[in-house]
Motif scaffolding. Structure first.
Motif, PDB file in Angstrom:
ATOM      1  N   CYS A 207      49.251  10.260  -0.857  1.00 32.75           N
ATOM      2  CA  CYS A 207      50.156  10.457   0.470  1.00 32.75           C
ATOM      3  C   CYS A 207      49.945  11.673   1.419  1.00 32.75           C
ATOM      4  N   GLU A 208      49.581  12.890   1.336  1.00 35.55           N
ATOM      5  CA  GLU A 208      49.564  13.855   2.401  1.00 35.55           C
ATOM      6  C   GLU A 208      48.341  13.333   3.280  1.00 35.55           C
ATOM      7  N   SER A 209      47.310  12.616   2.487  1.00 35.96           N
ATOM      8  CA  SER A 209      45.563  12.776   3.184  1.00 35.96           C
ATOM      9  C   SER A 209      45.742  11.156   3.851  1.00 35.96           C
ATOM     10  N   GLY A 210      46.961  10.826   4.012  1.00 38.17           N
ATOM     11  CA  GLY A 210      47.019   9.503   4.482  1.00 38.17           C
ATOM     12  C   GLY A 210      47.944   9.645   5.917  1.00 38.17           C
ATOM     13  N   GLY A 211      48.874  10.830   5.325  1.00 38.70           N
ATOM     14  CA  GLY A 211      50.325  10.862   6.383  1.00 38.70           C
ATOM     15  C   GLY A 211      52.032  10.317   6.114  1.00 38.70           C
ATOM     16  N   LEU A 212      51.466  10.199   4.816  1.00 42.57           N
ATOM     17  CA  LEU A 212      52.026   9.690   4.126  1.00 42.57           C
ATOM     18  C   LEU A 212      53.543  10.652   3.158  1.00 42.57           C
ATOM     19  N   THR A 213      54.471   9.846   3.063  1.00 40.26           N
ATOM     20  CA  THR A 213      55.360  10.906   2.078  1.00 40.26           C
ATOM     21  C   THR A 213      55.944   9.765   0.847  1.00 40.26           C
ATOM     22  N   LEU A 214      55.796  10.261  -0.456  1.00 41.97           N
ATOM     23  CA  LEU A 214      55.760  10.381  -1.867  1.00 41.97           C
ATOM     24  C   LEU A 214      57.275  10.175  -1.630  1.00 41.97           C
ATOM     25  N   PRO A 215      58.055   8.827  -2.215  1.00 46.27           N
ATOM     26  CA  PRO A 215      59.481   8.962  -1.892  1.00 46.27           C
ATOM     27  C   PRO A 215      60.028   9.212  -3.434  1.00 46.27           C
ATOM     28  N   THR A 216      61.106   9.986  -3.652  1.00 48.58           N
ATOM     29  CA  THR A 216      61.636  11.387  -4.123  1.00 48.58           C
ATOM     30  C   THR A 216      62.113  10.319  -5.286  1.00 48.58           C
ATOM     31  N   ASN A 217      62.890   8.882  -5.392  1.00 48.91           N
ATOM     32  CA  ASN A 217      63.155   7.699  -6.354  1.00 48.91           C
ATOM     33  C   ASN A 217      61.729   6.972  -6.696  1.00 48.91           C
ATOM     34  N   VAL A 218      60.595   7.418  -6.459  1.00 52.14           N
ATOM     35  CA  VAL A 218      59.940   5.905  -7.233  1.00 52.14           C
ATOM     36  C   VAL A 218      59.300   7.137  -8.433  1.00 52.14           C
ATOM     37  N   LYS A 219      59.554   5.735  -9.446  1.00 55.06           N
ATOM     38  CA  LYS A 219      59.232   5.597 -10.942  1.00 55.06           C
ATOM     39  C   LYS A 219      58.185   5.916 -11.161  1.00 55.06           C
ATOM     40  N   ILE A 220      57.869   7.134 -11.875  1.00 58.30           N
ATOM     41  CA  ILE A 220      56.391   7.672 -11.693  1.00 58.30           C
ATOM     42  C   ILE A 220      56.052   8.361 -13.959  1.00 58.30           C
ATOM     43  N   ASN A 221      54.662   7.497 -14.953  1.00 59.87           N
ATOM     44  CA  ASN A 221      54.496   7.503 -15.852  1.00 59.87           C
ATOM     45  C   ASN A 221      53.088   8.715 -15.268  1.00 59.87           C
ATOM     46  N   HIS A 222      53.091   9.406 -16.337  1.00 62.05           N
ATOM     47  CA  HIS A 222      52.645  10.413 -16.830  1.00 62.05           C
ATOM     48  C   HIS A 222      51.565   9.881 -17.898  1.00 62.05           C
ATOM     49  N   PHE A 223      50.004  10.581 -17.579  1.00 66.36           N
ATOM     50  CA  PHE A 223      49.138  10.301 -18.495  1.00 66.36           C
ATOM     51  C   PHE A 223      47.944  11.343 -18.698  1.00 66.36           C
ATOM     52  N   SER A 224      47.664  12.517 -20.048  1.00 69.39           N
ATOM     53  CA  SER A 224      47.128  12.937 -20.055  1.00 69.39           C
ATOM     54  C   SER A 224      45.243  12.667 -19.914  1.00 69.39           C
ATOM     55  N   HIS A 225      45.002  11.756 -19.779  1.00 67.53           N
ATOM     56  CA  HIS A 225      43.770  11.421 -19.071  1.00 67.53           C
ATOM     57  C   HIS A 225      43.291  10.207 -18.409  1.00 67.53           C
ATOM     58  N   VAL A 226      42.397  10.284 -17.820  1.00 70.04           N
ATOM     59  CA  VAL A 226      42.399   9.544 -16.728  1.00 70.04           C
ATOM     60  C   VAL A 226      41.723   7.338 -17.305  1.00 70.04           C
ATOM     61  N   ILE A 227      41.279   7.533 -18.763  1.00 74.17           N
ATOM     62  CA  ILE A 227      40.647   6.530 -19.368  1.00 74.17           C
ATOM     63  C   ILE A 227      42.219   6.125 -19.821  1.00 74.17           C
ATOM     64  N   LEU A 228      43.407   6.538 -20.373  1.00 76.88           N
ATOM     65  CA  LEU A 228      44.489   6.051 -20.710  1.00 76.88           C
ATOM     66  C   LEU A 228      45.499   5.294 -19.187  1.00 76.88           C
ATOM     67  N   ALA A 229      45.587   5.973 -18.236  1.00 74.30           N
ATOM     68  CA  ALA A 229      45.786   5.245 -16.906  1.00 74.30           C
ATOM     69  C   ALA A 229      45.105   4.776 -15.701  1.00 74.30           C
ATOM     70  N   ALA A 230      43.804   4.553 -16.681  1.00 75.79           N
ATOM     71  CA  ALA A 230      43.471   3.220 -16.344  1.00 75.79           C
ATOM     72  C   ALA A 230      43.522   1.898 -16.919  1.00 75.79           C
ATOM     73  N   GLU A 231      43.464   2.095 -18.429  1.00 79.07           N
ATOM     74  CA  GLU A 231      43.848   0.793 -19.431  1.00 79.07           C
ATOM     75  C   GLU A 231      45.012   0.730 -19.773  1.00 79.07           C
ATOM     76  N   ALA A 232      46.138   1.048 -19.199  1.00 77.50           N
ATOM     77  CA  ALA A 232      47.405   1.366 -18.789  1.00 77.50           C
ATOM     78  C   ALA A 232      47.160   0.367 -17.552  1.00 77.50           C
ATOM     79  N   ALA A 233      47.393   0.867 -15.886  1.00 80.17           N
ATOM     80  CA  ALA A 233      46.902  -0.460 -14.572  1.00 80.17           C
ATOM     81  C   ALA A 233      46.845  -1.717 -15.138  1.00 80.17           C
ATOM     82  N   ARG A 234      45.339  -1.675 -16.223  1.00 80.99           N
ATOM     83  CA  ARG A 234      44.273  -2.851 -16.520  1.00 80.99           C
ATOM     84  C   ARG A 234      45.402  -3.897 -16.801  1.00 80.99           C
ATOM     85  N   TYR A 235      46.482  -3.325 -17.937  1.00 82.05           N
ATOM     86  CA  TYR A 235      47.560  -4.227 -18.723  1.00 82.05           C
ATOM     87  C   TYR A 235      48.651  -4.278 -18.028  1.00 82.05           C
ATOM     88  N   ASN A 236      48.751  -3.818 -16.503  1.00 77.35           N
ATOM     89  CA  ASN A 236      49.558  -4.441 -14.886  1.00 77.35           C
ATOM     90  C   ASN A 236      51.064  -3.282 -15.529  1.00 77.35           C
TER      91      ASN A 236
END
Length: 302
Positions: A207-236
């Motif tokens: 967000c900072e790189s594009g001059g944006l502000t990350l909304p405080t109310n956005v839902k964020i799911n945390h993952f301990s590894h990029v492979i896990l996050a990538a697989e979660a994204a693949r499954y929408n």
């Protein structure tokens, strides 16, 4: 174990093998008198003549012949053992790298490497951020923390993350205003540290790189590894930030790179090996192949 003077043994072996003191001196890059001195030193140590000398001609004595066959075999074994420690087994390389690179980028390309270089057996080993750069682990490494001193490092690529999601979620996003529509869906954040406090530093940086502000109310799911996050994204399950090599390496095209800017994280990847192995043909071959593969990824994603 009492050993003879090894320099003298080496000089004797070369003289006997080449049947010439002058050629032995040239081979060893010393003077002929130095070779003669070492051979005489060995004869004195053994208390036995090794050559029959008659003017300028000479030949091995019976003792010299027996000794030559023994030490020749021993020196060959010693040289071979030394080469294996310094350079590894010829035709076999152990490459240590992060699991994300191995699983999502390198393994899909191994068939190509084996086809182009069938004489090299490439073995993979997983490492964590702080790797032990030891030959007990691998012969060479891909790492973001290249060691100094006895190691050589070749730059491969700089990490640049882009928003990406699964194909079904992309159907919902593609006709919506971006990036505003992102905040209506879960963001998938990678946090490698074991801190109990959950942050979304990757999305904050984007967000900072594009001059944006990350909304405080956005839902964020945390993952301990990029492979896990990538697989979660693949499954929408949400939108993640991922490097180009992930997207370029997938065969089923289930992960879609969104038409948005990327952010350079400052993380850089290097191919690392000992300087003593810089002339090893297998290392050179692998290095050139890795450089070519990342150049191909860059060409596809630029």
């Amino acid at each position: 174990m009492k050993l003879p003077p090894l320099r003298a043994v080496q000089c004797f072996e070369v003289v006997a093998r080449l049947n010439s003191f002058s050629k032995a001196a040239e081979h060893l890059n010393v003077t002929q008198s130095a070779v003669s001195h070492q051979v005489k030193l060995l004869e004195q140590y053994l208390n036995e003549p090794l050559f029959n000398r008659s003017g300028r001609s000479f030949s091995l004595t019976d003792a010299g012949s027996r000794y030559y066959h023994e030490v020749s075999h021993s020196l060959t074994s010693l040289a071979s053992a030394t080469q294996k420690i310094r350079f590894g087994e010829p035709g076999h390389i152990r490459l240590a790298l992060y699991s994300s690179l191995a699983v999502k980028w390198l393994i899909p390309r191994l068939e190509s490497f084996k086809h182009d270089h069938p004489d090299i057996d490439l073995t993979l080993n997983m490492i964590v951020d702080e790797s032990d750069f030891s030959e007990r682990v691998a012969d060479c490494f891909i790492t973001t923390n290249p060691p100094k001193g006895a190691f050589a490092s070749q730059f491969l690529f700089a990490e640049k993350l882009y928003p990406a999601c699964g194909k079904t979620l992309w159907q919902q996003l593609k006709n919506q205003p971006l990036p505003n529509e992102l905040w209506e869906h879960p963001l998938l954040s990678v946090q490698y540290s074991e801190s109990e406090q959950r942050t979304a530093d990757d999305w904050q940086q984007w967000c900072e790189s594009g001059g944006l502000t990350l909304p405080t109310n956005v839902k964020i799911n945390h993952f301990s590894h990029v492979i896990l996050a990538a697989e979660a994204a693949r499954y929408n399950l949400g939108i993640t930030l991922i490097d180009d090599f992930f997207i370029a390496s997938q065969s089923d095209n289930q992960l879609i790179k969104l038409p948005l800017y990327g952010v350079e994280t400052g993380t850089k990847f290097y191919f690392v090996y000992k300087k003593s192995r810089a002339k090893q043909s297998d290392i050179i071959t692998l290095s050139r192949w890795l450089q070519a593969q990342w150049a191909e990824v860059k060409a596809k994603t630029s």
